[in-house]
Design a protein around this motif. Structure first.
Motif, mmCIF file in Angstrom:
data_model
loop_
_atom_site.group_PDB
_atom_site.id
_atom_site.type_symbol
_atom_site.label_atom_id
_atom_site.label_comp_id
_atom_site.label_asym_id
_atom_site.label_seq_id
_atom_site.Cartn_x
_atom_site.Cartn_y
_atom_site.Cartn_z
ATOM 1 N N GLU A 129 -18.781 33.647 -16.387
ATOM 2 C CA GLU A 129 -18.939 33.719 -17.838
ATOM 3 C C GLU A 129 -17.594 33.594 -18.547
ATOM 4 O OE1 GLU A 129 -20.407 36.654 -21.469
ATOM 5 O OE2 GLU A 129 -20.805 37.293 -19.413
ATOM 6 N N CYS A 130 -16.550 34.145 -17.931
ATOM 7 C CA CYS A 130 -15.221 34.167 -18.568
ATOM 8 C C CYS A 130 -14.473 32.832 -18.485
ATOM 9 C CB CYS A 130 -14.352 35.254 -17.929
ATOM 10 S SG CYS A 130 -14.883 36.910 -18.359
ATOM 11 N N ARG A 131 -14.787 32.024 -17.500
ATOM 12 C CA ARG A 131 -14.037 30.774 -17.271
ATOM 13 C C ARG A 131 -13.832 29.943 -18.535
ATOM 14 N NH1 ARG A 131 -16.647 28.734 -12.722
ATOM 15 N NH2 ARG A 131 -15.596 30.336 -11.531
ATOM 16 N N PRO A 132 -14.877 29.692 -19.355
ATOM 17 C CA PRO A 132 -14.671 28.866 -20.555
ATOM 18 C C PRO A 132 -13.811 29.534 -21.639
ATOM 19 C CG PRO A 132 -17.039 29.206 -20.133
ATOM 20 C CD PRO A 132 -16.281 30.001 -19.128
ATOM 21 N N MET A 133 -13.630 30.846 -21.562
ATOM 22 C CA MET A 133 -12.827 31.557 -22.572
ATOM 23 C C MET A 133 -11.332 31.551 -22.236
ATOM 24 S SD MET A 133 -15.109 34.893 -23.486
ATOM 25 C CE MET A 133 -16.137 35.253 -22.069
ATOM 26 N N GLY A 183 -1.934 39.914 -26.000
ATOM 27 C CA GLY A 183 -2.395 40.505 -27.254
ATOM 28 C C GLY A 183 -3.807 40.091 -27.638
ATOM 29 N N GLU A 184 -4.315 39.016 -27.038
ATOM 30 C CA GLU A 184 -5.663 38.539 -27.370
ATOM 31 C C GLU A 184 -6.733 39.320 -26.624
ATOM 32 O OE1 GLU A 184 -4.976 33.875 -28.614
ATOM 33 O OE2 GLU A 184 -5.804 34.273 -26.632
ATOM 34 N N ALA A 185 -7.939 39.310 -27.195
ATOM 35 C CA ALA A 185 -9.086 39.964 -26.572
ATOM 36 C C ALA A 185 -10.310 39.067 -26.713
ATOM 37 C CB ALA A 185 -9.352 41.311 -27.234
ATOM 38 N N VAL A 186 -11.133 39.030 -25.663
ATOM 39 C CA VAL A 186 -12.405 38.306 -25.677
ATOM 40 C C VAL A 186 -13.464 39.226 -25.080
ATOM 41 C CG1 VAL A 186 -11.384 35.979 -25.592
ATOM 42 C CG2 VAL A 186 -11.927 37.172 -23.452
ATOM 43 N N ILE A 187 -14.720 38.949 -25.393
ATOM 44 C CA ILE A 187 -15.816 39.819 -24.940
ATOM 45 C C ILE A 187 -16.802 39.046 -24.071
ATOM 46 C CG2 ILE A 187 -17.170 39.425 -27.050
ATOM 47 C CD1 ILE A 187 -17.982 42.450 -26.876
ATOM 48 N N SER A 188 -17.308 39.742 -23.052
ATOM 49 C CA SER A 188 -18.331 39.165 -22.174
ATOM 50 C C SER A 188 -19.390 40.228 -21.909
ATOM 51 C CB SER A 188 -17.703 38.720 -20.844
ATOM 52 O OG SER A 188 -17.349 39.861 -20.069
ATOM 53 N N GLY A 189 -20.423 39.825 -21.199
ATOM 54 C CA GLY A 189 -21.428 40.774 -20.750
ATOM 55 C C GLY A 189 -20.880 41.619 -19.609
ATOM 56 N N GLY A 190 -21.600 42.662 -19.247
ATOM 57 C CA GLY A 190 -21.152 43.570 -18.196
ATOM 58 C C GLY A 190 -21.613 43.188 -16.797
ATOM 59 N N HIS A 191 -22.586 42.283 -16.692
ATOM 60 C CA HIS A 191 -23.112 41.824 -15.403
ATOM 61 C C HIS A 191 -23.594 43.009 -14.568
ATOM 62 C CE1 HIS A 191 -22.278 37.600 -16.252
ATOM 63 N NE2 HIS A 191 -21.342 38.128 -17.015
ATOM 64 N N ASN A 192 -23.049 43.227 -13.358
ATOM 65 C CA ASN A 192 -23.536 44.311 -12.489
ATOM 66 C C ASN A 192 -22.913 45.671 -12.805
ATOM 67 O OD1 ASN A 192 -25.100 42.406 -11.181
ATOM 68 N ND2 ASN A 192 -23.603 42.070 -9.563
ATOM 69 N N LEU A 193 -22.089 45.734 -13.832
ATOM 70 C CA LEU A 193 -21.511 47.014 -14.253
ATOM 71 C C LEU A 193 -22.573 47.809 -15.014
ATOM 72 C CD1 LEU A 193 -18.139 45.600 -15.546
ATOM 73 C CD2 LEU A 193 -18.328 47.360 -13.780
ATOM 74 N N PRO A 194 -22.402 49.123 -15.123
ATOM 75 C CA PRO A 194 -23.354 49.909 -15.909
ATOM 76 C C PRO A 194 -23.126 49.768 -17.425
ATOM 77 C CG PRO A 194 -21.656 51.328 -15.018
ATOM 78 C CD PRO A 194 -21.407 49.950 -14.451
ATOM 79 N N ASN A 195 -22.173 48.934 -17.814
ATOM 80 C CA ASN A 195 -21.813 48.748 -19.225
ATOM 81 C C ASN A 195 -22.394 47.441 -19.744
ATOM 82 O OD1 ASN A 195 -19.226 49.417 -17.367
ATOM 83 N ND2 ASN A 195 -19.562 50.987 -18.916
ATOM 84 N N LYS A 196 -22.759 47.443 -21.021
ATOM 85 C CA LYS A 196 -23.325 46.246 -21.632
ATOM 86 C C LYS A 196 -22.259 45.159 -21.804
ATOM 87 C CE LYS A 196 -26.330 44.912 -25.451
ATOM 88 N NZ LYS A 196 -27.012 45.340 -26.663
ATOM 89 N N ALA A 234 -4.384 36.079 -17.618
ATOM 90 C CA ALA A 234 -4.590 35.005 -18.602
ATOM 91 C C ALA A 234 -5.808 34.139 -18.284
ATOM 92 C CB ALA A 234 -3.340 34.135 -18.704
ATOM 93 N N GLN A 235 -6.113 33.969 -17.005
ATOM 94 C CA GLN A 235 -7.230 33.109 -16.599
ATOM 95 C C GLN A 235 -8.564 33.858 -16.536
ATOM 96 O OE1 GLN A 235 -6.923 29.842 -16.499
ATOM 97 N NE2 GLN A 235 -4.765 30.106 -17.009
ATOM 98 N N LEU A 236 -8.549 35.183 -16.823
ATOM 99 C CA LEU A 236 -9.753 36.017 -16.818
ATOM 100 C C LEU A 236 -10.460 35.986 -15.466
ATOM 101 C CD1 LEU A 236 -11.137 35.047 -20.345
ATOM 102 C CD2 LEU A 236 -9.727 37.027 -19.759
ATOM 103 N N ARG A 237 -9.665 35.950 -14.415
ATOM 104 C CA ARG A 237 -10.198 35.900 -13.057
ATOM 105 C C ARG A 237 -9.983 37.234 -12.361
ATOM 106 N NH1 ARG A 237 -9.072 29.873 -11.550
ATOM 107 N NH2 ARG A 237 -10.786 29.034 -12.800
ATOM 108 N N ILE A 238 -10.639 37.367 -11.191
ATOM 109 C CA ILE A 238 -10.423 38.559 -10.381
ATOM 110 C C ILE A 238 -8.933 38.636 -10.059
ATOM 111 C CG2 ILE A 238 -10.867 37.438 -8.157
ATOM 112 C CD1 ILE A 238 -12.369 40.068 -7.371
ATOM 113 N N GLY A 239 -8.403 39.831 -10.028
ATOM 114 C CA GLY A 239 -6.983 40.014 -9.735
ATOM 115 C C GLY A 239 -6.804 41.322 -9.016
ATOM 116 N N GLY A 240 -5.630 41.903 -9.165
ATOM 117 C CA GLY A 240 -5.378 43.214 -8.590
ATOM 118 C C GLY A 240 -5.682 44.284 -9.619
ATOM 119 N N GLY A 241 -5.442 45.519 -9.270
ATOM 120 C CA GLY A 241 -5.554 46.633 -10.208
ATOM 121 C C GLY A 241 -6.883 46.686 -10.939
#
Length: 181
Positions: free
Chosen positions: A55-59, A65-78, A32-39
């Protein structure tokens, strides 16, 4: 393993959701807090680096059931699309909330002109959703949403365990056989 639903390629593979360089977006089975976790959340946040959590903190917080979008940062994904799946036995109705995760993630992807998206098996880890039931809800939702998608052309399921992969593979194959009739 691949099939098509309404012109969209549906794929299934074993692997790490944070290592999908050919996908424009990956989906985070977020908390729910969009923070690092397990898994899944831990793997994605570790690969993306601290900028993702920032980037996720303000969201946050998000509801099941909800979804939000962010950038990919150091991931190979946008992009990373973050979904909070239901905790099985606690968040009701589980099936509707789980379906909303996939529905809302695909809607965000389509709105952001994302052509390829990779999903983990949302809610099946620490949140306890039985994998076969989760796969049924997921694939039923994909079949329902796919005809309305304008930009998404590839949906990939990335399963970490062999058992989860086998269940998704079997269910996707049965869709493929049904679609060809």
């Amino acid at each position: 393993m691949k099939t098509k639903i309404s012109g969209i390629t549906i794929e299934c593979m074993r692997g790490d959701i944070a290592s999908q360089p050919d996908m424009e977006a990956i989906v985070n089975a977020a908390n729910a807090q969009l923070r690092i976790g397990g898994g899944v959340a831990g793997a994605i946040h570790r690969a993306a680096g601290p900028g993702l959590e920032e980037e996720c903190r303000p969201m946050a917080p998000i509801k099941p059931g909800e979804a939000v979008i962010s950038g990919g940062h150091n991931l190979p994904n946008k992009y990373v699309i973050h979904c909070l799946g239901p905790v099985y036995g606690k968040d009701k109705p589980e099936d509707k909330l789980l379906a909303d995760c996939y529905r809302n993630a695909l809607k965000l992807a389509d709105e952001n002109n994302i052509r390829s998206i990779a999903f983990p098996a949302i809610s099946t880890g620490a949140f306890g959703y039985p994998i076969r039931e989760a796969a049924e809800v997921t694939l039923d939702t994909i079949k329902e949403v796919a005809p309305a998608l304008k930009n998404v052309k590839t949906i990939r399921f990335v399963l970490f365990s062999k058992g989860d992969y086998e269940i998704y593979k079997e269910m996707i194959e049965s869709i493929g056989h049904g679609a060809q009739k």
